[in-house]
Design a protein around this motif. Sequence first.
Motif, short mmCIF file in Angstrom:
data_model
loop_
_atom_site.label_atom_id
_atom_site.label_comp_id
_atom_site.label_asym_id
_atom_site.label_seq_id
_atom_site.Cartn_x
_atom_site.Cartn_y
_atom_site.Cartn_z
N MET A 39 0.84 -1.18 0.00
CA MET A 39 0.00 0.00 0.00
C MET A 39 0.89 1.25 0.00
SD MET A 39 -3.03 -1.32 0.00
CE MET A 39 -4.10 0.04 0.42
N THR A 40 0.32 2.38 -0.41
CA THR A 40 1.08 3.61 -0.56
C THR A 40 0.81 4.56 0.59
OG1 THR A 40 1.01 3.40 -2.96
CG2 THR A 40 1.54 5.57 -2.08
N ARG A 41 1.86 4.98 1.29
CA ARG A 41 1.71 5.92 2.39
C ARG A 41 1.40 7.32 1.86
NH1 ARG A 41 0.77 4.76 6.86
NH2 ARG A 41 2.50 3.30 7.12
N HIS A 42 2.21 7.79 0.92
CA HIS A 42 2.04 9.12 0.35
C HIS A 42 1.18 9.03 -0.91
CE1 HIS A 42 5.15 11.21 2.80
NE2 HIS A 42 5.64 9.99 2.86
N LEU A 43 0.12 9.81 -0.97
CA LEU A 43 -0.74 9.84 -2.15
C LEU A 43 -0.47 11.13 -2.91
CD1 LEU A 43 -2.21 7.90 -0.03
CD2 LEU A 43 -4.23 8.26 -1.43
N ALA A 44 -0.24 10.99 -4.20
CA ALA A 44 0.17 12.14 -5.01
C ALA A 44 -1.03 12.91 -5.54
CB ALA A 44 1.03 11.66 -6.18
N PHE A 45 -0.99 14.22 -5.32
CA PHE A 45 -1.96 15.15 -5.88
C PHE A 45 -1.20 16.32 -6.49
CE2 PHE A 45 -4.43 12.93 -2.69
CZ PHE A 45 -5.71 12.83 -3.25
N ASP A 46 -1.75 16.90 -7.54
CA ASP A 46 -1.09 18.05 -8.17
C ASP A 46 -1.03 19.24 -7.22
OD1 ASP A 46 -0.86 16.56 -10.52
OD2 ASP A 46 -2.77 17.30 -11.31
N GLY A 47 -2.10 19.45 -6.44
CA GLY A 47 -2.17 20.65 -5.61
C GLY A 47 -1.78 20.45 -4.16
N LEU A 48 -1.51 19.21 -3.74
CA LEU A 48 -1.18 18.93 -2.35
C LEU A 48 0.22 18.35 -2.26
CD1 LEU A 48 -4.51 17.11 -1.31
CD2 LEU A 48 -3.96 19.54 -1.06
N GLY A 61 -2.57 4.11 7.49
CA GLY A 61 -2.67 2.67 7.63
C GLY A 61 -1.31 2.00 7.77
N GLY A 62 -1.35 0.74 8.22
CA GLY A 62 -0.16 -0.09 8.22
C GLY A 62 0.74 0.02 9.42
N TYR A 63 0.37 0.79 10.43
CA TYR A 63 1.21 0.89 11.63
C TYR A 63 0.82 -0.20 12.63
CZ TYR A 63 2.88 5.43 10.02
OH TYR A 63 3.47 6.43 9.30
N PRO A 64 1.79 -0.95 13.14
CA PRO A 64 1.47 -2.02 14.10
C PRO A 64 0.96 -1.46 15.42
CG PRO A 64 3.85 -1.75 13.91
CD PRO A 64 3.23 -0.87 12.85
N ALA A 65 -0.03 -2.14 15.97
CA ALA A 65 -0.58 -1.78 17.28
C ALA A 65 -0.14 -2.82 18.31
CB ALA A 65 -2.10 -1.68 17.21
N ALA A 66 -0.34 -2.48 19.58
CA ALA A 66 0.22 -3.30 20.66
C ALA A 66 -0.38 -4.70 20.71
CB ALA A 66 0.01 -2.61 21.99
N ASP A 67 -1.60 -4.90 20.23
CA ASP A 67 -2.27 -6.20 20.36
C ASP A 67 -2.06 -7.10 19.14
OD1 ASP A 67 -3.75 -4.87 18.51
OD2 ASP A 67 -5.66 -4.99 19.59
N GLY A 68 -1.10 -6.76 18.30
CA GLY A 68 -0.82 -7.58 17.14
C GLY A 68 -1.58 -7.18 15.89
N ARG A 69 -2.54 -6.30 16.05
CA ARG A 69 -3.24 -5.77 14.88
C ARG A 69 -2.48 -4.57 14.32
NH1 ARG A 69 -9.43 -4.98 16.43
NH2 ARG A 69 -8.59 -4.16 18.39
N SER A 70 -3.01 -3.96 13.28
CA SER A 70 -2.38 -2.78 12.70
C SER A 70 -3.47 -1.82 12.23
CB SER A 70 -1.46 -3.16 11.53
OG SER A 70 -2.20 -3.82 10.51
N GLY A 84 -6.42 2.90 3.96
CA GLY A 84 -7.56 3.44 3.25
C GLY A 84 -8.72 3.86 4.12
N TRP A 85 -8.45 4.15 5.39
CA TRP A 85 -9.54 4.52 6.30
C TRP A 85 -9.35 5.88 6.94
CZ3 TRP A 85 -14.17 2.57 6.36
CH2 TRP A 85 -15.04 2.93 7.40
N LEU A 86 -8.11 6.24 7.27
CA LEU A 86 -7.85 7.52 7.91
C LEU A 86 -6.67 8.19 7.22
CD1 LEU A 86 -8.72 9.43 10.23
CD2 LEU A 86 -7.03 8.29 11.67
N TYR A 87 -6.89 9.43 6.79
CA TYR A 87 -5.86 10.18 6.06
C TYR A 87 -5.57 11.50 6.77
CZ TYR A 87 -7.27 7.09 2.19
OH TYR A 87 -7.58 5.99 1.41
N ARG A 88 -4.35 12.00 6.57
CA ARG A 88 -3.95 13.33 7.04
C ARG A 88 -3.43 14.11 5.85
NH1 ARG A 88 1.16 13.08 10.87
NH2 ARG A 88 1.29 15.23 10.12
N SER A 89 -3.59 15.44 5.89
CA SER A 89 -3.27 16.21 4.69
C SER A 89 -2.95 17.66 5.01
CB SER A 89 -4.45 16.16 3.70
OG SER A 89 -4.16 16.88 2.52
N ASP A 90 -2.34 18.33 4.02
CA ASP A 90 -2.30 19.78 4.03
C ASP A 90 -3.65 20.30 3.50
OD1 ASP A 90 -1.25 18.44 1.74
OD2 ASP A 90 -0.49 20.31 0.91
N ALA A 91 -3.81 21.61 3.41
CA ALA A 91 -5.11 22.23 3.19
C ALA A 91 -5.78 21.76 1.89
CB ALA A 91 -4.98 23.75 3.18
#
Length: 243
Positions: free
Chosen positions: A1-10, A17-26, A30-37
């Motif tokens: 999966m791709t961490r950085h998503l390419a946009f012309d304006g962003l 996604g894809g970060y391991p959690a303490a209970d063995g899950r991750s 494709g569910w939670l994104y962070r971005s510039d404006a």
Amino acid sequence: MTRHLAFDGLCNFRDLGGYPAADGRSTRWGWLYRSDALGKLSSPADLERFGALGIGTVIDLRYPWEIARRGRVPELDGVAYHNLSIEHRPYDQAEIDPELDPWRYLADRFAEVAEDGVVEIREVLELIAAADRPVVFHCASGKDRTGLIAALVLTLVGVGEDDVAADFALTELATPHLVAAWHAANPGRALRWPGFGRAPEEVIRHVLADLTRAHGSVRGYATGALGLDERLIDELRGRLLTA
């Protein structure tokens, strides 16, 4: 999966996604994104890319005056927009005294946001926990206010500090774009602070340590200062972690 998503304006749109959690899950891709404006989403190609992500909720962490000046995400069918300004004491990063410890200074500003913005931060977490479609949250650069929310969410669902810090520092890849955008928007003005646009791990490690000293843990901050109950934290984990 791709961490950085390419946009012309962003320059700083990322999948959490894809970060391991303490209970063995991750964390789910494709569910939670962070971005510039997201007001910079203007080209048909960018709008098509954004629409293909199936996002149902946009959370804009900026001041209303920033939105009035720079614009907001275009109105899109099926996408709910929420403006929750978590910062209450504006400051100009371009004018930070170069003689100050830059990362301690930024961490102190994060502490102000964590203290002042408890109502809005709680609402942000409630929206993420309740969402039945993907969510994106953003500020201006996708760096500080966005970085704080990302660190809180990831920590609450069990992602370790090293991964939280590494995620925060990925904004360093966008630093040249952020600096260039500042110069383009401020012709003739000097950029006093050499740390502008930077996001080293030290900043968010300071922030997490400060919250732990003040509240016992990040979870203690969430259940105490924010007033979250264990049910909502469990809902966050249920939404954001793989089965």
